[in-house]
Enzyme design. Structure first.
Site, PDB file in Angstrom:
ATOM      1  N   ASP A 102      -8.162  -6.873  -0.035  1.00  0.00           N
ATOM      2  CA  ASP A 102      -9.615  -6.764   0.097  1.00  0.00           C
ATOM      3  C   ASP A 102     -10.269  -8.131   0.304  1.00  0.00           C
ATOM      4  O   ASP A 102     -11.052  -8.317   1.235  1.00  0.00           O
ATOM      5  CB  ASP A 102     -10.204  -6.061  -1.136  1.00  0.00           C
ATOM      6  CG  ASP A 102      -9.526  -6.486  -2.438  1.00  0.00           C
ATOM      7  OD1 ASP A 102      -8.695  -7.427  -2.403  1.00  0.00           O
ATOM      8  OD2 ASP A 102      -9.818  -5.903  -3.484  1.00  0.00           O
TER       9      ASP A 102
ATOM     10  N   ASP B 296      -0.670   7.926  -1.653  1.00  0.00           N
ATOM     11  CA  ASP B 296       0.529   7.156  -1.333  1.00  0.00           C
ATOM     12  C   ASP B 296       1.755   7.662  -2.077  1.00  0.00           C
ATOM     13  O   ASP B 296       2.857   7.182  -1.841  1.00  0.00           O
ATOM     14  CB  ASP B 296       0.312   5.668  -1.635  1.00  0.00           C
ATOM     15  CG  ASP B 296      -0.085   4.913  -0.374  1.00  0.00           C
ATOM     16  OD1 ASP B 296       0.030   5.498   0.716  1.00  0.00           O
ATOM     17  OD2 ASP B 296      -0.507   3.748  -0.478  1.00  0.00           O
TER      18      ASP B 296
HETATM   19  O1  LIG Z   1       0.507   1.233  -2.544  1.00  0.00           O
HETATM   20  C1  LIG Z   1      -0.597   1.416  -3.006  1.00  0.00           C
HETATM   21  C2  LIG Z   1      -1.056   0.717  -4.142  1.00  0.00           C
HETATM   22  C3  LIG Z   1      -2.335   0.982  -4.603  1.00  0.00           C
HETATM   23  N1  LIG Z   1      -3.130   1.904  -4.009  1.00  0.00           N
HETATM   24  C4  LIG Z   1      -4.474   2.181  -4.554  1.00  0.00           C
HETATM   25  O2  LIG Z   1      -5.191   0.995  -4.714  1.00  0.00           O
HETATM   26  C5  LIG Z   1      -6.147   1.155  -5.737  1.00  0.00           C
HETATM   27  C6  LIG Z   1      -6.186  -0.044  -6.645  1.00  0.00           C
HETATM   28  O3  LIG Z   1      -5.089  -0.077  -7.500  1.00  0.00           O
HETATM   29  P1  LIG Z   1      -5.209  -0.458  -9.048  1.00  0.00           P
HETATM   30  O4  LIG Z   1      -3.860  -0.362  -9.624  1.00  0.00           O
HETATM   31  O5  LIG Z   1      -6.285   0.306  -9.687  1.00  0.00           O
HETATM   32  O6  LIG Z   1      -5.564  -1.990  -8.960  1.00  0.00           O
HETATM   33  P2  LIG Z   1      -6.841  -2.790  -9.466  1.00  0.00           P
HETATM   34  O7  LIG Z   1      -6.369  -4.151  -9.787  1.00  0.00           O
HETATM   35  O8  LIG Z   1      -7.600  -2.092 -10.497  1.00  0.00           O
HETATM   36  O9  LIG Z   1      -7.683  -2.826  -8.105  1.00  0.00           O
HETATM   37  C7  LIG Z   1      -8.517  -3.865  -7.661  1.00  0.00           C
HETATM   38  O10 LIG Z   1      -7.804  -4.860  -6.967  1.00  0.00           O
HETATM   39  C8  LIG Z   1      -7.055  -4.392  -5.838  1.00  0.00           C
HETATM   40  C9  LIG Z   1      -6.429  -5.601  -5.201  1.00  0.00           C
HETATM   41  O11 LIG Z   1      -5.538  -6.176  -6.057  1.00  0.00           O
HETATM   42  C10 LIG Z   1      -7.925  -3.674  -4.856  1.00  0.00           C
HETATM   43  O12 LIG Z   1      -7.107  -3.082  -3.890  1.00  0.00           O
HETATM   44  C11 LIG Z   1      -8.690  -2.596  -5.552  1.00  0.00           C
HETATM   45  O13 LIG Z   1      -9.544  -1.923  -4.686  1.00  0.00           O
HETATM   46  C12 LIG Z   1      -9.463  -3.215  -6.686  1.00  0.00           C
HETATM   47  O14 LIG Z   1     -10.194  -2.219  -7.352  1.00  0.00           O
HETATM   48  C13 LIG Z   1      -5.820   2.439  -6.457  1.00  0.00           C
HETATM   49  O15 LIG Z   1      -6.758   3.422  -6.113  1.00  0.00           O
HETATM   50  C14 LIG Z   1      -4.453   2.784  -5.934  1.00  0.00           C
HETATM   51  O16 LIG Z   1      -4.255   4.144  -5.886  1.00  0.00           O
HETATM   52  C15 LIG Z   1      -2.681   2.578  -2.892  1.00  0.00           C
HETATM   53  O17 LIG Z   1      -3.387   3.418  -2.358  1.00  0.00           O
HETATM   54  N2  LIG Z   1      -1.431   2.308  -2.423  1.00  0.00           N
END
Ligand SMILES: O=c1ccn([C@@H]2O[C@H](COP(=O)(O)OP(=O)(O)O[C@H]3O[C@H](CO)[C@@H](O)[C@H](O)[C@H]3O)[C@@H](O)[C@H]2O)c(=O)[nH]1
Ligand SMILES: [Mn+2]
Length: 905
Positions: free
Chosen positions: A442, A138
């Site tokens: 999700d 992204d």
């Molecule tokens: O515009 C965006 C924003 C995030 N991501 C991806 O989404 C994932 C999750 O982002 P992260 O910052 O690691 O958030 P977490 O809170 O750790 O993620 C948890 O919570 C999210 C929902 O809040 C879910 O989307 C994730 O799958 C879940 O692992 C990462 O791989 C990002 O690269 C994108 O691809 N595009």
């Protein structure tokens, strides 16, 4: 298939000791009812009435919420699989699996980490020609693309190595860090070779990342880079799509001559005016693009930090989907989120231990866990919105895509699928694919799938399937939980609310299971009232709990004991430590008074149309000293945040009450004898806030609580005559440290009107003696100065006039939340941003006041002889005050009126 001789592919066991647990829960409930009764019966008529009612409401809430959480403990189940049966029956007919890896920022998700995750999933123990690995970027970063290109070369060596020696885990970085000594001489030799290849690749990637530049020869060689020619920013570019390994190509082989998995890079089109819907948008673009390339019947999604730690996970998941009797109703198989960087006593409670080891097993007992983003296998059909029907049979033997197009032609024709306009007027983001408009795309997607009649499965094998990076600072932890809890509450209030939409569609147990998380934010109010009310009333000597000698004391004592011993037992049983549990309680409190409170307020603002969905990425890397403090389990308060302001205020309030009480105890012991529980609560709060007091008062490192801008006392310096200087030194502890000087140079009063125009020069020098700022001929001025490096800064005044000069200056030093946050993150959450701005603005008001005061004084001195001092002073002061009030009113109105700005990744 008939049941005779049927051997299932998976097994489900019910937890032991359910009866005991239910008895225990029933006794707790009895205790809770008695507490409610006590509160209602004993509402005081005068002293303490409001506090009492506050506690009654809090206890009502806690009791009801506790009931809700019982759903995830009532009926836990455990799953295990029979992979050998799967391979006996289906080895030849295994379905194609597409794996989606998402990344969004090359700085906080470094390309080398991303490709390690990619390599780990490319090397699954699964027929490689049936795997398609897709990286969604992204950020549309050339660096990530370059890293993936490098990984595609390295995979030709890595996959055969993994298969030959059956190694685990298959993330190269992790594998090499765990493997130092091998007994097998053959393998040792190959290890050395492959490790060398890896180190070289890593070097190239990291050098490119550091320089922000791709080597010239690579740019020439790989035509894919030309797609960046029209790239203007991460928010504004065409679709970039590159099939790096084409599974259909007979030449796509590893060094041993086996087929390689398909590997694709995708950066969907982005336009500033077009909402891109964060991860959900990325996933939907991937679903469409992959359907025309490998079209796997099963889709696995992982975050870019979540490498595969178990090469059998695909086969494990397939045991559910392919089971002849029960498999047809299963839409997704969710693995827990586990982390590689958890310290022993998990300071920030980030292992999500109890959720993974207890609660999700409980949800599984009622129809299946939630979809939590990463580590989840879906059927492609159900992810695209298919309704459940009894006769549904998944067709595993799908036609593989036959096309005569070359990879290049295919690429060009598929770009449209990832364009901004493609989704207009379609059901994508609504009935199809992942849902839009919710920070936890999700959970809401999983819920809607379950509401269509599907089941899900929670699989938690001993060898963890995926390991990721947990947040390493308090602020990140709190911000992440704010996003989660806000998203969950939004779901509760949305069209898909488990509470009404779910009714009749999913089991009541599962509805309550969802509510456990959806109601997180509401806990904030009850917790706040429990943190504030009893301490304040303690200070005033007003009892709010029964005396030890009263029979009503018993239910309180029982519920407290049972609740906490139960929670401790659960935590230890889930593999935690005693200190870990204690830390968990602390974070429990912190989250409830900050993350959940903000989530609650933001949700309300959103309902009123004030704020839009945002997504603050969780950082996967940290500065070295921050990492060190994390490893040493020292809490990180560095960087200012409104969340810390709340935590510190509550902690101070509690300290204040306890100190007040200790002072009083000497005078009047009797009163406090009746208040044992209130004292206990205050003392426990004091202990649990320990790290906050340390951070506020005792620590000297950069992780301590940041000091807010605060005025130091005014300074005066006399510089007797021309050419003479006077110097002042200020230590700037970090970047962004701000020094503000109010300078006033006044000639000796007796020279009255003849003050000198030459004034004073001010030169600011940085730590290495370099001159940073130079102000000439100043008589009265305010300077704002921000340090760009840490260290000692010198402020040197020189008098140029022939007269005696008095320089009168105020110095403010501090660190603004506003600057801090914006340096870090361009899309700071709207509400927090407004708060920081307000904070900054209030500071500015204070500053203006001081400046005006100083001016007034100067004028006054100059005009002393004319005796108009009083008039001027009064005039300026009132002007300052009126100005300040107007500004305050304006700011507050703006805070509530302005439609808060969009913020997105
Ligand atoms: O515009 C965006 C924003 C995030 N991501 C991806 O989404 C994932 C999750 O982002 P992260 O910052 O690691 O958030 P977490 O809170 O750790 O993620 C948890 O919570 C999210 C929902 O809040 C879910 O989307 C994730 O799958 C879940 O692992 C990462 O791989 C990002 O690269 C994108 O691809 N595009
Ligand atoms: Mn994450």
């Amino acid at each position: 298939m008939g049941s005779e001789g049927y051997a299932p592919l998976f097994e489900t066991r019910r937890a032991k000791g359910r009866f005991l647990y239910r008895m225990f829960a029933a006794s707790m409930f009895l205790g809770i009812c008695l507490i409610w009764a006590y509160r209602v019966i004993h509402i005081p008529t005068e002293d303490g009435r409001w506090g009492w009612i506050g506690l009654l409401l809090a206890e009502l809430w806690f009791g009801l919420y506790w009931l809700v959480t019982q759903a995830s403990r009532w009926n836990p189940i455990y799953r295990s699989t029979f992979k050998d049966r799967l391979s006996q029956r289906y080895e030849k007919d295994l379905p194609a699996v597409d794996i989606f890896v998402c990344t969004a920022d090359p700085v906080i998700e470094p390309p080398i980490m991303v490709v390690n995750t990619v390599l780990s999933v490319m090397a699954y123990d699964y027929p490689q020609e049936k795997l398609g690995v897709y990286l969604s970027d992204d950020a549309g970063s050339e660096l990530t693309f370059y890293a993936l290109l490098e990984a595609s070369h390295f995979s030709k060596h890595w996959i055969p190595y993994c298969k030959k020696f059956k190694i685990e885990p298959r993330s190269p970085a992790v594998y090499f860090s765990l493997t130092s000594h091998l007994h097998d001489a053959d393998q040792a030799k190959e290890l050395e070779l492959i490790q060398k290849l890896y180190e070289e690749m890593k070097d190239r990637i990291e050098t490119a990342t550091k320089l922000g530049r791709i080597p010239e020869e690579v740019l020439m060689e790989q035509k894919g880079f030309s797609q960046w020619d029209s790239f203007s920013s991460r928010h504004d570019h065409d679709t970039i799509l590159q099939i790096l390994i084409d599974g259909r190509d007979p030449n796509a082989m590893d060094v041993e001559g086996s087929k390689l998995p398909t590997l694709v890079y995708l950066a969907r089109e982005k336009r500033p005016k077009h909402p891109h819907n964060f991860k959900a948008g990325a996933m939907n673009a991937l679903i469409r693009v992959s359907s025309k390339i490998s079209n796997g019947a099963i889709i696995l999604n992982v975050d870019c930090d979540m490498y595969s730690n178990n090469s059998h996970s695909i086969r494990d998941a397939l045991c559910f989907f392919m089971d002849e009797e029960k498999g047809q109703e299963i839409a997704f198989v969710q693995y827990p989120q586990n982390f590689q960087n958890i310290t022993k006593n998990e300071l920030y409670s980030s292992s999500l231990r109890v959720i993974s080891e207890v609660e999700f097993h409980g949800l599984d007992g009622y129809g299946g866990p939630m979809y939590i983003g990463t580590g989840c296998f879906h059927r492609r059909d159900t992810l695209c919105g298919r309704k459940f029907s009894k006769d549904y049979r998944n067709e595993w033997k799908r036609e593989s895509i036959k096309t005569e197009e070359s990879a290049h032609e295919l690429q060009e024709s598929l770009k449209n699928l990832a364009s901004c306009r493609y989704e207009g007027d379609t059901q994508w983001g609504n009935e199809m694919g992942l849902k839009y408009g919710c920070p936890v795309e999700d959970v809401i997607t999983g819920l809607s799938i379950q509401c269509l009649g599907w089941k899900s499965v929670y699989l938690n094998p001993a060898q963890k399937a995926f390991l990721g990076v947990a947040p390493t600072t308090l602020e990140q932890t709190l911000v992440q939980h704010k996003r989660w809890s806000e998203g969950d509450l939004q779901i509760l209030l949305s069209k898909y609310s488990p509470a009404w939409y779910g009714l009749g569609r999913i089991s009541p147990g599962l509805i309550l299971g969802y509510c456990t998380y959806c109601l997180w934010p509401l806990n904030s109010l009850a917790t706040l009232s429990y943190c504030i009310v009893p301490s304040l009333y303690l200070l005033h000597g007003i009892p709010l709990f029964p005396q030890v000698s009263s029979p009503w004391f018993l239910p309180f004592a029982y519920v407290i004991l049972a609740k906490y011993s139960g929670s401790l037992a659960e935590f230890l049983w889930s593999g935690g430590t005693l200190l870990g549990w204690w830390n968990d309680q602390r974070i429990w409190l912190f989250k409830r008074t900050t993350s959940y409170l903000f989530a609650f307020m933001d949700t309300i603002l959103r309902l009123l149309g004030f704020s839009e969905t945002s997504f603050i990425l969780t950082a996967k890397v940290a500065d070295e000293d921050v990492s060190q403090r994390y490893e040493g389990e020292m809490m990180e308060f560095g960087g200012s945040s409104p969340m810390f302001t709340i935590l510190a205020t509550l902690a101070m309030l509690n300290l204040f009450c306890v100190v007040g009480v200790v002072k009083k105890v000497g005078l009047d012991m009797e009163v406090y004898k009746t208040m044992a529980l209130q004292i206990l609560l205050a003392v426990v709060l004091l202990l649990i806030n320990g790290p906050l007091y340390q951070g506020l008062f005792l620590r000297k490192d950069n992780g301590k609580m940041p000091c807010k801008a605060r005025p130091r006392e005014s300074n005066k310096t006399d510089i007797s005559s021309s050419g003479i200087s006077s110097e002042m030194k200020i230590w700037a502890p970090e970047f962004g440290f701000i020094v503000i000087l109010v300078l006033l140079s006044v000639q000796a009063v007796d020279a009255s009107w003849h003050y000198n125009k030459d004034g004073v020069d001010l030169v600011v020098k940085g730590p290495s003696g370099n001159q940073i700022q130079d102000y000439r001929d100043k008589t009265s001025e305010k300077f704002e100065f921000m340090a760009h490096e840490k260290g000692l800064h010198r402020f040197c005044f020189t008098n140029k006039s022939p007269y005696h000069e008095t320089i009168d200056f105020d110095v403010y030093t501090g660190h603004f939340a506003y600057y801090d946050q914006h340096a870090k993150d361009e899309h700071f959450n709207p509400l927090l941003e407004q708060i920081s701005k307000l904070e900054e603005a209030l500071y500015n008001i204070q500053f203006e006041q001081h400046w005006l005061e100083a001016q007034t004084e100067r004028q006054a001195r100059v005009n002393d002889a004319m005796n108009r001092r009083a008039v001027y002073k009064a005039f300026y002061e009132s002007a300052a005050l009126i100005g300040a009030s107007i500004l305050q009113v304006y700011l507050l109105r703006r805070l509530f009126e302005r439609k808060l700005g969009t913020s997105r990744v």
